[in-house]
Design a protein around this motif. Structure first.
Motif, PDB file in Angstrom:
ATOM      1  N   ALA A  91       0.805  -1.212   0.000  1.00  0.00           N
ATOM      2  CA  ALA A  91       0.000   0.000   0.000  1.00  0.00           C
ATOM      3  C   ALA A  91       0.841   1.266   0.000  1.00  0.00           C
ATOM      4  O   ALA A  91       0.322   2.355  -0.224  1.00  0.00           O
ATOM      5  CB  ALA A  91      -0.942   0.014   1.198  1.00  0.00           C
ATOM      6  N   ASN A  92       2.147   1.132   0.259  1.00  0.00           N
ATOM      7  CA  ASN A  92       3.031   2.293   0.281  1.00  0.00           C
ATOM      8  C   ASN A  92       4.489   1.836   0.161  1.00  0.00           C
ATOM      9  O   ASN A  92       4.769   0.632   0.159  1.00  0.00           O
ATOM     10  CB  ASN A  92       2.814   3.129   1.554  1.00  0.00           C
ATOM     11  CG  ASN A  92       2.975   2.313   2.811  1.00  0.00           C
ATOM     12  OD1 ASN A  92       3.969   1.606   2.988  1.00  0.00           O
ATOM     13  ND2 ASN A  92       2.003   2.393   3.709  1.00  0.00           N
ATOM     14  N   ALA A  93       5.393   2.794   0.090  1.00  0.00           N
ATOM     15  CA  ALA A  93       6.814   2.474  -0.090  1.00  0.00           C
ATOM     16  C   ALA A  93       7.376   1.718   1.102  1.00  0.00           C
ATOM     17  O   ALA A  93       8.233   0.844   0.933  1.00  0.00           O
ATOM     18  CB  ALA A  93       7.609   3.751  -0.341  1.00  0.00           C
ATOM     19  N   ASP A  94       6.908   2.031   2.306  1.00  0.00           N
ATOM     20  CA  ASP A  94       7.401   1.341   3.492  1.00  0.00           C
ATOM     21  C   ASP A  94       7.098  -0.162   3.417  1.00  0.00           C
ATOM     22  O   ASP A  94       7.966  -0.996   3.690  1.00  0.00           O
ATOM     23  CB  ASP A  94       6.799   1.952   4.764  1.00  0.00           C
ATOM     24  CG  ASP A  94       7.144   3.427   4.899  1.00  0.00           C
ATOM     25  OD1 ASP A  94       8.314   3.794   4.670  1.00  0.00           O
ATOM     26  OD2 ASP A  94       6.238   4.221   5.225  1.00  0.00           O
ATOM     27  N   GLU A  95       5.878  -0.510   3.036  1.00  0.00           N
ATOM     28  CA  GLU A  95       5.518  -1.919   2.857  1.00  0.00           C
ATOM     29  C   GLU A  95       6.317  -2.542   1.717  1.00  0.00           C
ATOM     30  O   GLU A  95       6.724  -3.700   1.795  1.00  0.00           O
ATOM     31  CB  GLU A  95       4.022  -2.064   2.578  1.00  0.00           C
ATOM     32  CG  GLU A  95       3.141  -1.792   3.771  1.00  0.00           C
ATOM     33  CD  GLU A  95       1.656  -1.985   3.460  1.00  0.00           C
ATOM     34  OE1 GLU A  95       1.313  -2.562   2.404  1.00  0.00           O
ATOM     35  OE2 GLU A  95       0.838  -1.538   4.288  1.00  0.00           O
ATOM     36  N   ALA A  96       6.540  -1.775   0.670  1.00  0.00           N
ATOM     37  CA  ALA A  96       7.300  -2.277  -0.477  1.00  0.00           C
ATOM     38  C   ALA A  96       8.736  -2.611  -0.079  1.00  0.00           C
ATOM     39  O   ALA A  96       9.282  -3.629  -0.502  1.00  0.00           O
ATOM     40  CB  ALA A  96       7.286  -1.250  -1.610  1.00  0.00           C
ATOM     41  N   LEU A  97       9.348  -1.762   0.728  1.00  0.00           N
ATOM     42  CA  LEU A  97      10.724  -2.014   1.162  1.00  0.00           C
ATOM     43  C   LEU A  97      10.818  -3.282   1.999  1.00  0.00           C
ATOM     44  O   LEU A  97      11.790  -4.037   1.889  1.00  0.00           O
ATOM     45  CB  LEU A  97      11.272  -0.813   1.925  1.00  0.00           C
ATOM     46  CG  LEU A  97      11.497   0.440   1.087  1.00  0.00           C
ATOM     47  CD1 LEU A  97      11.901   1.612   1.980  1.00  0.00           C
ATOM     48  CD2 LEU A  97      12.536   0.206   0.004  1.00  0.00           C
ATOM     49  N   ILE A  98       9.805  -3.539   2.811  1.00  0.00           N
ATOM     50  CA  ILE A  98       9.771  -4.785   3.587  1.00  0.00           C
ATOM     51  C   ILE A  98       9.691  -5.976   2.641  1.00  0.00           C
ATOM     52  O   ILE A  98      10.414  -6.961   2.797  1.00  0.00           O
ATOM     53  CB  ILE A  98       8.595  -4.778   4.584  1.00  0.00           C
ATOM     54  CG1 ILE A  98       8.851  -3.727   5.669  1.00  0.00           C
ATOM     55  CG2 ILE A  98       8.379  -6.156   5.189  1.00  0.00           C
ATOM     56  CD1 ILE A  98       7.648  -3.426   6.554  1.00  0.00           C
ATOM     57  N   ALA A  99       8.829  -5.879   1.630  1.00  0.00           N
ATOM     58  CA  ALA A  99       8.691  -6.964   0.655  1.00  0.00           C
ATOM     59  C   ALA A  99      10.003  -7.193  -0.095  1.00  0.00           C
ATOM     60  O   ALA A  99      10.404  -8.337  -0.327  1.00  0.00           O
ATOM     61  CB  ALA A  99       7.561  -6.665  -0.326  1.00  0.00           C
ATOM     62  N   PHE A 100      10.695  -6.106  -0.487  1.00  0.00           N
ATOM     63  CA  PHE A 100      11.973  -6.240  -1.191  1.00  0.00           C
ATOM     64  C   PHE A 100      13.039  -6.869  -0.309  1.00  0.00           C
ATOM     65  O   PHE A 100      13.953  -7.508  -0.810  1.00  0.00           O
ATOM     66  CB  PHE A 100      12.462  -4.885  -1.722  1.00  0.00           C
ATOM     67  CG  PHE A 100      12.091  -4.641  -3.143  1.00  0.00           C
ATOM     68  CD1 PHE A 100      12.747  -5.291  -4.174  1.00  0.00           C
ATOM     69  CD2 PHE A 100      11.072  -3.774  -3.459  1.00  0.00           C
ATOM     70  CE1 PHE A 100      12.394  -5.087  -5.487  1.00  0.00           C
ATOM     71  CE2 PHE A 100      10.707  -3.556  -4.771  1.00  0.00           C
ATOM     72  CZ  PHE A 100      11.371  -4.215  -5.792  1.00  0.00           C
ATOM     73  N   ALA A 123      10.970   8.202  -5.380  1.00  0.00           N
ATOM     74  CA  ALA A 123      12.061   7.903  -4.445  1.00  0.00           C
ATOM     75  C   ALA A 123      12.207   6.392  -4.266  1.00  0.00           C
ATOM     76  O   ALA A 123      13.329   5.865  -4.225  1.00  0.00           O
ATOM     77  CB  ALA A 123      11.813   8.589  -3.106  1.00  0.00           C
ATOM     78  N   LEU A 124      11.083   5.685  -4.175  1.00  0.00           N
ATOM     79  CA  LEU A 124      11.119   4.226  -4.075  1.00  0.00           C
ATOM     80  C   LEU A 124      11.784   3.625  -5.309  1.00  0.00           C
ATOM     81  O   LEU A 124      12.634   2.731  -5.200  1.00  0.00           O
ATOM     82  CB  LEU A 124       9.701   3.666  -3.906  1.00  0.00           C
ATOM     83  CG  LEU A 124       9.574   2.143  -3.937  1.00  0.00           C
ATOM     84  CD1 LEU A 124      10.328   1.497  -2.779  1.00  0.00           C
ATOM     85  CD2 LEU A 124       8.098   1.743  -3.932  1.00  0.00           C
ATOM     86  N   ALA A 125      11.422   4.115  -6.468  1.00  0.00           N
ATOM     87  CA  ALA A 125      11.997   3.602  -7.714  1.00  0.00           C
ATOM     88  C   ALA A 125      13.517   3.801  -7.739  1.00  0.00           C
ATOM     89  O   ALA A 125      14.259   2.899  -8.141  1.00  0.00           O
ATOM     90  CB  ALA A 125      11.351   4.289  -8.910  1.00  0.00           C
ATOM     91  N   HIS A 126      13.983   4.967  -7.300  1.00  0.00           N
ATOM     92  CA  HIS A 126      15.429   5.209  -7.252  1.00  0.00           C
ATOM     93  C   HIS A 126      16.104   4.287  -6.240  1.00  0.00           C
ATOM     94  O   HIS A 126      17.196   3.768  -6.499  1.00  0.00           O
ATOM     95  CB  HIS A 126      15.720   6.673  -6.920  1.00  0.00           C
ATOM     96  CG  HIS A 126      15.595   7.577  -8.107  1.00  0.00           C
ATOM     97  ND1 HIS A 126      16.558   7.644  -9.089  1.00  0.00           N
ATOM     98  CD2 HIS A 126      14.604   8.431  -8.474  1.00  0.00           C
ATOM     99  CE1 HIS A 126      16.179   8.525 -10.013  1.00  0.00           C
ATOM    100  NE2 HIS A 126      14.989   9.000  -9.666  1.00  0.00           N
ATOM    101  N   HIS A 127      15.457   4.058  -5.111  1.00  0.00           N
ATOM    102  CA  HIS A 127      16.002   3.158  -4.095  1.00  0.00           C
ATOM    103  C   HIS A 127      16.143   1.737  -4.654  1.00  0.00           C
ATOM    104  O   HIS A 127      17.178   1.093  -4.494  1.00  0.00           O
ATOM    105  CB  HIS A 127      15.105   3.166  -2.853  1.00  0.00           C
ATOM    106  CG  HIS A 127      15.583   2.291  -1.754  1.00  0.00           C
ATOM    107  ND1 HIS A 127      16.509   2.697  -0.831  1.00  0.00           N
ATOM    108  CD2 HIS A 127      15.273   1.009  -1.441  1.00  0.00           C
ATOM    109  CE1 HIS A 127      16.755   1.703   0.008  1.00  0.00           C
ATOM    110  NE2 HIS A 127      16.007   0.673  -0.346  1.00  0.00           N
ATOM    111  N   VAL A 128      15.093   1.264  -5.307  1.00  0.00           N
ATOM    112  CA  VAL A 128      15.107  -0.083  -5.884  1.00  0.00           C
ATOM    113  C   VAL A 128      16.152  -0.178  -6.994  1.00  0.00           C
ATOM    114  O   VAL A 128      16.906  -1.149  -7.066  1.00  0.00           O
ATOM    115  CB  VAL A 128      13.702  -0.464  -6.404  1.00  0.00           C
ATOM    116  CG1 VAL A 128      13.743  -1.709  -7.267  1.00  0.00           C
ATOM    117  CG2 VAL A 128      12.750  -0.642  -5.224  1.00  0.00           C
ATOM    118  N   ALA A 129      16.229   0.836  -7.840  1.00  0.00           N
ATOM    119  CA  ALA A 129      17.210   0.825  -8.935  1.00  0.00           C
ATOM    120  C   ALA A 129      18.636   0.781  -8.394  1.00  0.00           C
ATOM    121  O   ALA A 129      19.506   0.119  -8.983  1.00  0.00           O
ATOM    122  CB  ALA A 129      17.019   2.057  -9.820  1.00  0.00           C
TER     123      ALA A 129
END
Length: 119
Positions: free
Chosen positions: A33-42, A64-70
């Protein structure tokens, strides 16, 4: 991992609709639902593609999430979506794609095909 996709969208109805479409086609979808949850999943799993909205609550937006993941994964393809914002040239990570909402199934599939993600 070949068809795994992390879908990050704060609007539950839009997220559910996109997830249902992707699941019906044959993608493996994990929702956040948000970048915080996405970072946990990653932190728990590798994904072939990140599909993220720009505007959402939490510690960072979708760009910002996209740059972090990249920065963490050269292999994860990135598709960014928004109904409000059109990112300025150079603001997205290298190779990221942008789709304006509402997203048709055809444009979504084309973006995923360009990203190299197949069901």
């Amino acid at each position: 991992m070949p068809n795994s996709l992390l879908l990050v969208e704060d609007d539950g109805l839009i997220r559910m609709d996109l997830a249902d479409t992707l699941l019906d086609i044959g993608y493996e979808v994990v929702e956040a639902a948000n970048a915080d949850e996405a970072l946990i999943a990653f932190g728990k799993k590798q994904f072939a593609t990140l599909l993220t909205d720009i505007d959402m609550p939490g510690t960072m937006n979708g760009i910002a999430l996209a740059h972090h993941v990249a920065a963490k994964s050269n292999e994860c393809k990135i598709v960014i979506i928004s109904g409000r914002y059109h990112p300025v040239q150079g603001s997205l990570p290298q190779g990221a794609q942008f789709l304006m909402k509402p997203i048709s199934q055809k444009s979504l599939l084309e973006a995923l095909d360009v990203a190299g993600l197949k069901p």
